[in-house]
Design an enzyme around this catalytic site. Structure first.
Site, PDB file in Angstrom:
ATOM      1  N   ARG A   1      96.332   1.810 -31.107  1.00 43.86           N
ATOM      2  CA  ARG A   1      96.038   1.634 -29.904  1.00 43.86           C
ATOM      3  C   ARG A   1      95.348   0.142 -29.924  1.00 43.86           C
ATOM      4  NH1 ARG A   1      91.485   5.273 -27.595  1.00 43.86           N
ATOM      5  NH2 ARG A   1      90.666   3.139 -28.041  1.00 43.86           N
TER       6      ARG A   1
ATOM      7  N   HIS B   1      90.630   2.891 -24.436  1.00 48.46           N
ATOM      8  CA  HIS B   1      91.282   4.101 -23.997  1.00 48.46           C
ATOM      9  C   HIS B   1      92.149   3.802 -22.524  1.00 48.46           C
ATOM     10  CE1 HIS B   1      92.041   7.999 -22.963  1.00 48.46           C
ATOM     11  NE2 HIS B   1      91.224   7.810 -21.893  1.00 48.46           N
TER      12      HIS B   1
ATOM     13  N   TYR C   1      83.808   0.413 -30.411  1.00 50.61           N
ATOM     14  CA  TYR C   1      83.700   1.431 -31.648  1.00 50.61           C
ATOM     15  C   TYR C   1      84.874   1.423 -32.460  1.00 50.61           C
ATOM     16  CZ  TYR C   1      86.829   3.443 -28.364  1.00 50.61           C
ATOM     17  OH  TYR C   1      88.046   3.632 -27.303  1.00 50.61           O
TER      18      TYR C   1
HETATM   19  C1  LIG Z   1      92.347  19.095 -21.950  1.00 47.66           C
HETATM   20  C2  LIG Z   1      92.006  17.828 -21.939  1.00 47.66           C
HETATM   21  N1  LIG Z   1      90.812  17.252 -22.309  1.00 47.66           N
HETATM   22  C3  LIG Z   1      90.231  15.965 -22.288  1.00 47.66           C
HETATM   23  C4  LIG Z   1      90.882  14.943 -21.662  1.00 47.66           C
HETATM   24  C5  LIG Z   1      90.353  13.651 -21.422  1.00 47.66           C
HETATM   25  N2  LIG Z   1      91.018  12.776 -22.439  1.00 47.66           N
HETATM   26  C6  LIG Z   1      92.210  11.889 -21.844  1.00 47.66           C
HETATM   27  S1  LIG Z   1      92.920  11.087 -22.816  1.00 47.66           S
HETATM   28  C7  LIG Z   1      91.940  11.725 -24.158  1.00 47.66           C
HETATM   29  C8  LIG Z   1      92.155  10.877 -25.460  1.00 47.66           C
HETATM   30  C9  LIG Z   1      93.691  11.434 -25.901  1.00 47.66           C
HETATM   31  O1  LIG Z   1      93.823  10.993 -27.329  1.00 47.66           O
HETATM   32  P1  LIG Z   1      95.344  10.972 -27.777  1.00 47.66           P
HETATM   33  O2  LIG Z   1      95.957  12.552 -27.572  1.00 47.66           O
HETATM   34  O3  LIG Z   1      95.140  10.466 -29.278  1.00 47.66           O
HETATM   35  O4  LIG Z   1      96.283   9.914 -27.215  1.00 47.66           O
HETATM   36  P2  LIG Z   1      95.987   8.528 -26.934  1.00 47.66           P
HETATM   37  O5  LIG Z   1      94.847   8.178 -25.745  1.00 47.66           O
HETATM   38  O6  LIG Z   1      95.596   7.811 -28.406  1.00 47.66           O
HETATM   39  O7  LIG Z   1      97.140   7.697 -26.499  1.00 47.66           O
HETATM   40  C10 LIG Z   1      91.070  12.492 -23.809  1.00 47.66           C
HETATM   41  C11 LIG Z   1      90.090  13.025 -24.578  1.00 47.66           C
HETATM   42  C12 LIG Z   1      92.354  15.381 -21.313  1.00 47.66           C
HETATM   43  N3  LIG Z   1      93.231  14.561 -20.647  1.00 47.66           N
HETATM   44  N4  LIG Z   1      92.869  16.764 -21.415  1.00 47.66           N
END
Ligand SMILES: Cc1ncc(C[n+]2csc(CCOP(=O)(O)OP(=O)(O)O)c2C)c(N)n1
Ligand SMILES: [Mg+2]
Lengths: 317, 324
Positions: free
Chosen positions: A237, A241, A249
């Site tokens: 990434r 975020h 970080y």
């Molecule tokens: C059930 C749930 N818990 C928390 C979140 C908050 N949240 C949104 S994206 C994210 C991180 C997602 O990481 P990943 O699955 O690795 O996808 P990336 O952002 O790296 O594409 C979090 C914690 C959420 N969307 N859904």
């Protein structure tokens, strides 16, 4: 692979990258409503995987898979309208970003709750199988989303039903601020595959041709009745975020290492090596896409916001 | 007395409880070095360590269940939902495991499940919900909804000390928008006690959360028309403070309920029923409602504005009720 196909891949990679960059500019101008979630650095996965699909196939994108949508024929203006919350957007301004779908185009828009696409697309895939259609469903998850119970339930369901589901695991190193090493103890996301009776597959997600070939094989297998697959795509990434996140970080060296593996720069080398296009030709394609995007963004900016009262209705049939 | 934000009040309350009782621990996503999505746990991991600030994988059902388990080991876990909308992923753990334990075999589940709730920040349908009524129908839970910085602090401390599972709904619109003097020292705000935010004689509005501020603004405008509106802030939705509700009815004889949550089966219906059963003779008019419409929370600014109850809506209903 024909030169035309290689150039098509290149155009979609660029469209994905330049679209994101233009959205980032829009965000800085304060014209994006809410947050912006970039896919910068991960384009080869969306583009390479979606290009393996045929008419009648379905996809279940996550929020960074704009490239998949563009490949499947979504008008870039519709995505811009979503981010700008205009009346003309596919949801009429009721939801934003990639939170929209279109059953007629085989697109199941995500909800925010991570993991939930997996069971739903497993159901889509089962439906295809029950109806005897030669189609497949392609669904995406991040490394973090794999910690959700829904991921396991959907995956196991698909495996037990031998549903034609291809699951793309995007290992981009982080889930928000949490590195994959603190998300799970297995060193590879593919280590989860044997739990569902599936083969471990890990590929270089920044090599679009490898993505295309590997996902293509899994799609062909699913289409032939061979059941589901999951494919781990290693990537990174390259932005926070969301745009608000300065990703303090992430160690600078890690970022630099991955910058050197940029999927688009690498694919340009392939094009030059295979004498499909030279640097000047690449620049020309870039310019024409940029030009078109500029026109698309300008035109959406003239479109109206919805009327407040249009928030009513449409809750039921 | 130092002025602090609503957000800082929550952070301080948690910090003080972590300090006071070594059994208090916190679980959630990105709550370590990052300090949580809204920085409520900022600095905590450095001070209290990874044994107290437990950063988890993304698994709301998993870490809520684990919090219940930790409580059996003598801990008092605080569970952070990154956005309260994700509490739905832990629904069974909360409504089945935590809520029914004491009733069935007498065990205590002193967990707090908290997170940013509510609309007004263009979060769209999955980052703006009011989840209170998903849980208000479950005996065994408590639900608190602070509207001020002082209450945010006093109620988080009370929630952490409470022997039963508490859902603590902090309104994200208020996080950095309100700043207040919060008294120092170790004090709590009792769960189950409403507060009169403004006294009035002509009518009362019963409300909670961010809508308290909408009600107060409306009361200020109404005063210029010589309408004196009392504002009752519920502060706790489960259990409801029936005494305070009935007291304001008996005081002004005209009441309406205001909430940001959607209309059908919102807490207003329950309050109207309580008043109907216990203070019907004291009423000089119908119990009215000002609420969001029965739709998901929409994303686009004009839609969200339309969706949310506004000061003008409150003023209009107040005038209507006064004229009744
Ligand atoms: C059930 C749930 N818990 C928390 C979140 C908050 N949240 C949104 S994206 C994210 C991180 C997602 O990481 P990943 O699955 O690795 O996808 P990336 O952002 O790296 O594409 C979090 C914690 C959420 N969307 N859904
Ligand atoms: Mg990730």
């Amino acid at each position: 692979m024909t030169n035309e196909r290689l150039l098509e891949i290149y155009r979609f990679l660029l469209l994905n990258r330049l679209f994101d960059e233009r959205l980032q500019k829009l965000y800085r101008q304060g014209k994006v409503v809410g947050g912006l979630y970039a896919s910068t650095g991960q384009e080869a996965i969306s583009v390479g995987s979606a290009l393996t699909l045929q008419p009648g196939d379905f996809i279940g994108p996550m929020i960074r898979n704009v490239g998949s949508l563009l490949v499947r024929g979504v008008d870039p203006k519709d995505v811009i309208r979503q981010y700008m919350a205009r009346a003309t957007s596919p949801t009429g301004g009721r939801d934003g970003n990639l939170h929209f779908g279109d059953i007629t185009k085989g697109i199941i828009g995500p909800i925010s709750m991570l993991g939930s696409q997996i069971p739903v697309l497993a159901g889509v895939a089962l439906g295809m199988k029950l109806r005897g259609r030669p189609n497949v469903a392609l669904v995406y998850t991040g490394d973090g989303g794999m910690s959700m119970g829904d991921f396991h339930e959907g995956m196991n369901f698909a495996a037990v039903m031998k549903a034609p589901l291809v699951v793309i695991l995007e290992n981009n190193g982080y889930a928000y601020s949490t590195p994959t090493t603190r998300q799970m103890t297995v060193s590879s996301l593919a280590d989860r595959a044997p739990a569902y009776g599936l083969e471990r597959i890990t590929i270089d997600g920044n090599d679009v041709l490898q993505v295309y070939d590997t996902v293509g094989a899994a799609v062909a297998k699913a289409r032939a009745g061979g059941g589901p697959s999951m494919i781990e795509c290693m990537t990174f990434r390259m932005r926070g975020h969301a745009e608000h996140d300065d990703m303090a970080y992430v160690p600078k060296e890690e970022l630099e290492q991955w910058r050197a593996k940029d999927p688009i720069l690498r694919f340009e080398c392939v094009l030059v090596e295979r004498a499909v296009a030279d640097a000047a030709e690449c620049d020309r394609i870039k310019e024409s896409i940029r030009h078109q995007l500029e026109a698309d963004f300008d035109s959406v900016d003239t479109e109206p916001f919805p009327d407040g009262s249009s928030c009513l209705g449409g809750v039921y049939a | 007395m130092p002025e602090i934000t609503y957000l800082e009040a929550i952070r301080q309350g948690i910090w003080e409880e972590l300090d006071r009782d070594s059994n208090v621990v916190m679980l959630g996503e990105d709550i370590g070095g990052y300090g949580g999505a809204f920085r409520v746990s900022s600095g905590m991991i450095d001070h209290f360590g990874t044994g107290r600030i437990i950063e988890t994988p993304i698994c709301e059902s998993g870490f809520t269940g684990a919090a219940i388990g930790l409580s059996f080991m003598g801990y008092r876990p605080i569970v952070e939902m990154q956005f309260i909308d994700f509490i739905s992923c832990a629904f069974s753990m909360i409504t089945n495991f935590a809520a029914k334990l004491r009733y069935r075999w007498g065990a205590s589940v002193p967990i707090v499940v908290r997170g940013p709730s509510g609309a007004g920040v263009r979060g769209g349908p999955f980052h703006s919900q009011s989840v209170e009524m998903f849980f208000a129908h479950t005996p065994g839970l408590k639900i608190v909804v602070p509207a001020t910085a002082a209450d945010a602090k006093g109620l988080i401390k009370a929630s952490i000390r409470d022997p039963d599972p508490v859902i603590y709904l902090e309104h994200k619109y208020l996080y950095r928008r309100i700043k207040e003097n919060v008294p120092p020292g170790d004090w709590t705000v009792p769960i189950g006690k409403a507060a009169v935010r403004r006294t009035g004689r002509d009518l009362s509005v019963i409300t909670y959360g961010a809508m308290v501020h909408v009600a107060l603004e409306a009361a200020g405008l109404l005063e210029k028309e010589d309408i004196s509106m009392e504002v009752l802030d519920l502060r706790t939705l489960l259990p409801l403070d029936r005494e305070s509700i009935l007291a304001t009815v008996r005081h002004t004889n005209k009441v309406f309920v205001l909430h940001e949550d959607t209309r059908t089966c919102g807490i207003a219906g329950e309050i109207a029923a309580i008043i109907n059963e216990e203070a019907f003779e004291d009423l000089d008019g119908p119990v009215l409602r000002v609420t969001a419409p029965d739709t998901p929370v929409p994303y686009s600014p004009p839609l969200e504005e339309f969706f949310l109850p506004k000061v003008s809506d409150v003023v209009a209903v107040a005038r209507k009720l006064v004229a009744y």
